[in-house]
Design an enzyme around this catalytic site. Structure first.
Site, PDB file in Angstrom:
ATOM      1  N   LYS A  13      -7.881  19.631 -10.302  1.00  0.00           N
ATOM      2  CA  LYS A  13      -8.850  20.678  -9.916  1.00  0.00           C
ATOM      3  C   LYS A  13      -8.493  22.020 -10.556  1.00  0.00           C
ATOM      4  O   LYS A  13      -9.334  22.691 -11.137  1.00  0.00           O
ATOM      5  CB  LYS A  13      -8.876  20.867  -8.382  1.00  0.00           C
ATOM      6  CG  LYS A  13      -9.160  19.621  -7.589  1.00  0.00           C
ATOM      7  CD  LYS A  13      -9.186  19.911  -6.092  1.00  0.00           C
ATOM      8  CE  LYS A  13      -7.866  20.337  -5.494  1.00  0.00           C
ATOM      9  NZ  LYS A  13      -6.803  19.308  -5.497  1.00  0.00           N
ATOM     10  N   ARG A  87     -10.396  21.919   3.158  1.00  0.00           N
ATOM     11  CA  ARG A  87      -9.579  20.713   3.163  1.00  0.00           C
ATOM     12  C   ARG A  87      -9.730  19.931   4.453  1.00  0.00           C
ATOM     13  O   ARG A  87      -9.078  18.912   4.638  1.00  0.00           O
ATOM     14  CB  ARG A  87      -8.115  21.091   2.983  1.00  0.00           C
ATOM     15  CG  ARG A  87      -7.621  20.932   1.550  1.00  0.00           C
ATOM     16  CD  ARG A  87      -6.231  21.521   1.490  1.00  0.00           C
ATOM     17  NE  ARG A  87      -5.364  20.904   0.553  1.00  0.00           N
ATOM     18  CZ  ARG A  87      -5.008  21.453  -0.610  1.00  0.00           C
ATOM     19  NH1 ARG A  87      -5.553  22.566  -1.008  1.00  0.00           N
ATOM     20  NH2 ARG A  87      -4.134  20.861  -1.371  1.00  0.00           N
ATOM     21  N   ARG A 124       5.121  16.574 -12.712  1.00  0.00           N
ATOM     22  CA  ARG A 124       4.704  17.970 -12.922  1.00  0.00           C
ATOM     23  C   ARG A 124       5.897  18.929 -12.815  1.00  0.00           C
ATOM     24  O   ARG A 124       6.752  18.787 -11.948  1.00  0.00           O
ATOM     25  CB  ARG A 124       3.652  18.354 -11.870  1.00  0.00           C
ATOM     26  CG  ARG A 124       3.237  19.819 -11.960  1.00  0.00           C
ATOM     27  CD  ARG A 124       1.940  20.105 -11.296  1.00  0.00           C
ATOM     28  NE  ARG A 124       1.975  19.897  -9.853  1.00  0.00           N
ATOM     29  CZ  ARG A 124       0.907  20.045  -9.073  1.00  0.00           C
ATOM     30  NH1 ARG A 124      -0.252  20.383  -9.595  1.00  0.00           N
ATOM     31  NH2 ARG A 124       0.994  19.842  -7.779  1.00  0.00           N
ATOM     32  N   ARG A 157       7.867  21.715  -7.983  1.00  0.00           N
ATOM     33  CA  ARG A 157       7.429  22.290  -6.706  1.00  0.00           C
ATOM     34  C   ARG A 157       8.004  21.434  -5.575  1.00  0.00           C
ATOM     35  O   ARG A 157       7.972  20.204  -5.669  1.00  0.00           O
ATOM     36  CB  ARG A 157       5.902  22.256  -6.633  1.00  0.00           C
ATOM     37  CG  ARG A 157       5.241  23.526  -7.134  1.00  0.00           C
ATOM     38  CD  ARG A 157       3.751  23.419  -7.287  1.00  0.00           C
ATOM     39  NE  ARG A 157       3.033  22.804  -6.183  1.00  0.00           N
ATOM     40  CZ  ARG A 157       1.711  22.705  -6.114  1.00  0.00           C
ATOM     41  NH1 ARG A 157       0.968  23.192  -7.085  1.00  0.00           N
ATOM     42  NH2 ARG A 157       1.117  22.123  -5.103  1.00  0.00           N
ATOM     43  N   ARG A 168       1.152  14.428   1.365  1.00  0.00           N
ATOM     44  CA  ARG A 168      -0.066  15.102   0.870  1.00  0.00           C
ATOM     45  C   ARG A 168      -1.202  14.101   0.650  1.00  0.00           C
ATOM     46  O   ARG A 168      -2.363  14.408   0.943  1.00  0.00           O
ATOM     47  CB  ARG A 168       0.241  15.862  -0.425  1.00  0.00           C
ATOM     48  CG  ARG A 168       1.131  17.066  -0.158  1.00  0.00           C
ATOM     49  CD  ARG A 168       1.807  17.537  -1.421  1.00  0.00           C
ATOM     50  NE  ARG A 168       0.891  18.200  -2.332  1.00  0.00           N
ATOM     51  CZ  ARG A 168       1.133  18.352  -3.620  1.00  0.00           C
ATOM     52  NH1 ARG A 168       2.232  17.868  -4.171  1.00  0.00           N
ATOM     53  NH2 ARG A 168       0.259  18.982  -4.380  1.00  0.00           N
TER      54      ARG A 168
HETATM   55  P1  AMP Z   1      -2.446  23.000  -3.637  1.00  0.00           P
HETATM   56  O1  AMP Z   1      -1.799  23.955  -4.583  1.00  0.00           O
HETATM   57  O2  AMP Z   1      -3.931  23.145  -3.566  1.00  0.00           O
HETATM   58  O3  AMP Z   1      -2.006  21.571  -3.869  1.00  0.00           O
HETATM   59  O4  AMP Z   1      -1.924  23.394  -2.163  1.00  0.00           O
HETATM   60  C1  AMP Z   1      -0.548  23.353  -1.862  1.00  0.00           C
HETATM   61  C2  AMP Z   1      -0.360  23.426  -0.369  1.00  0.00           C
HETATM   62  O5  AMP Z   1      -0.925  24.644   0.143  1.00  0.00           O
HETATM   63  C3  AMP Z   1      -1.026  22.328   0.456  1.00  0.00           C
HETATM   64  O6  AMP Z   1      -0.264  21.125   0.483  1.00  0.00           O
HETATM   65  C4  AMP Z   1      -1.099  23.002   1.820  1.00  0.00           C
HETATM   66  O7  AMP Z   1       0.166  23.036   2.455  1.00  0.00           O
HETATM   67  C5  AMP Z   1      -1.455  24.450   1.441  1.00  0.00           C
HETATM   68  N1  AMP Z   1      -2.929  24.637   1.362  1.00  0.00           N
HETATM   69  C6  AMP Z   1      -3.662  24.936   0.268  1.00  0.00           C
HETATM   70  N2  AMP Z   1      -4.971  25.027   0.576  1.00  0.00           N
HETATM   71  C7  AMP Z   1      -5.055  24.771   1.899  1.00  0.00           C
HETATM   72  C8  AMP Z   1      -6.136  24.684   2.808  1.00  0.00           C
HETATM   73  N3  AMP Z   1      -7.410  24.881   2.419  1.00  0.00           N
HETATM   74  N4  AMP Z   1      -5.846  24.397   4.108  1.00  0.00           N
HETATM   75  C9  AMP Z   1      -4.585  24.220   4.537  1.00  0.00           C
HETATM   76  N5  AMP Z   1      -3.519  24.260   3.720  1.00  0.00           N
HETATM   77  C10 AMP Z   1      -3.745  24.532   2.409  1.00  0.00           C
END
Ligand code: AMP
Length: 213
Positions: A13, A87, A124, A157, A168
């Site tokens: 994304k 989400r 990654r 990460r 996740r």
């Molecule tokens: P991402 O970089 O989008 O993979 O997000 C990394 C982490 O940020 C996720 O695993 C969640 O812990 C947190 N996170 C990001 N977006 C959300 C969301 N919309 N709702 C809740 N947690 C989020």
């Protein structure tokens, strides 16, 4: 107006949104990036969320609403790509409530098979300084162990560790997948095959996006 990108972790994304930012001048709003910024700057929010984020679980809806409002502030006449929000169903409903100022033009599901997701996430590496993203085999840094853009240290990460990847993917299946049905019922759902190299996916995505904007 808003374009929502939904996909499992590792679906690409962010990478695809970055290409649309570069080629079309859209704006990307990644809630994951916004939350990581809070952690890096050690804000009150950052202190509350770091362990939840590392574990791969979702941060609370209340904190997300606050962060989203902060990031969306002032984005009225732009095309904003939401990367990583909503989400869960509660967040989808919260987004509907702010829909007057920023109508949703479409929700694009970037669909990738699970084994491909695991391969992408476990390989990654990100730059600890500028945030650039690499992959140990598919897209290594040309500078070797350091970032080829800024010389920063490349790290994994914490949420890309195998045990946290599993969390996740489970969170995605249980909480985020139902959001796809929510938007199907509203007639806003579109799907793009996200398997393949970045450029092939981008071409498929660009066709869908161009029809919407
Ligand atoms: P991402 O970089 O989008 O993979 O997000 C990394 C982490 O940020 C996720 O695993 C969640 O812990 C947190 N996170 C990001 N977006 C959300 C969301 N919309 N709702 C809740 N947690 C989020």
């Amino acid at each position: 107006m808003i374009l929502v990108f939904i996909g499992a972790p590792g679906a690409g994304k962010g990478t695809q949104a970055d290409l649309l930012v570069k080629n079309k001048g859209y704006r990307k709003l990644s809630t994951g990036d916004a939350l990581r910024k809070h952690i890096k700057q050690k804000t009150e929010i950052g202190k509350k969320i770091s362990s939840v984020m590392e574990s791969g679980n979702l941060v609370s809806d209340e904190i997300l609403s606050e962060v989203l409002a902060e990031e969306l502030d002032g984005c009225v006449d732009e095309v904003v790509i939401l990367d990583g929000y909503p989400r869960n169903i509660e967040q989808a409903k919260a987004l509907d409530r702010i829909n007057d100022k920023n109508p949703i033009k479409g929700v694009i599901h970037i669909d990738v098979p699970t084994p491909v997701l695991i391969e992408r996430l476990s390989g990654r590496r990100v730059c600890s300084s500028c945030g650039a993203s690499f992959h140990v085999t598919a897209m290594p840094s040309s500078a070797g162990e350091v970032c080829d853009k800024c010389g920063g240290e490349l790290i994994q990460r914490p949420d890309d560790r195998p045990e946290n990847i599993a969390v996740r993917l489970r969170v995605y299946d249980e909480l985020t997948k139902p959001v796809l049905d929510y938007y199907k019922k509203k007639g806003l759902y579109f799907s793009v095959n996200g398997d393949g190299d970045t450029l092939s996916v981008y071409r498929r995505l660009d066709k869908v996006v161009s029809d919407l904007i």
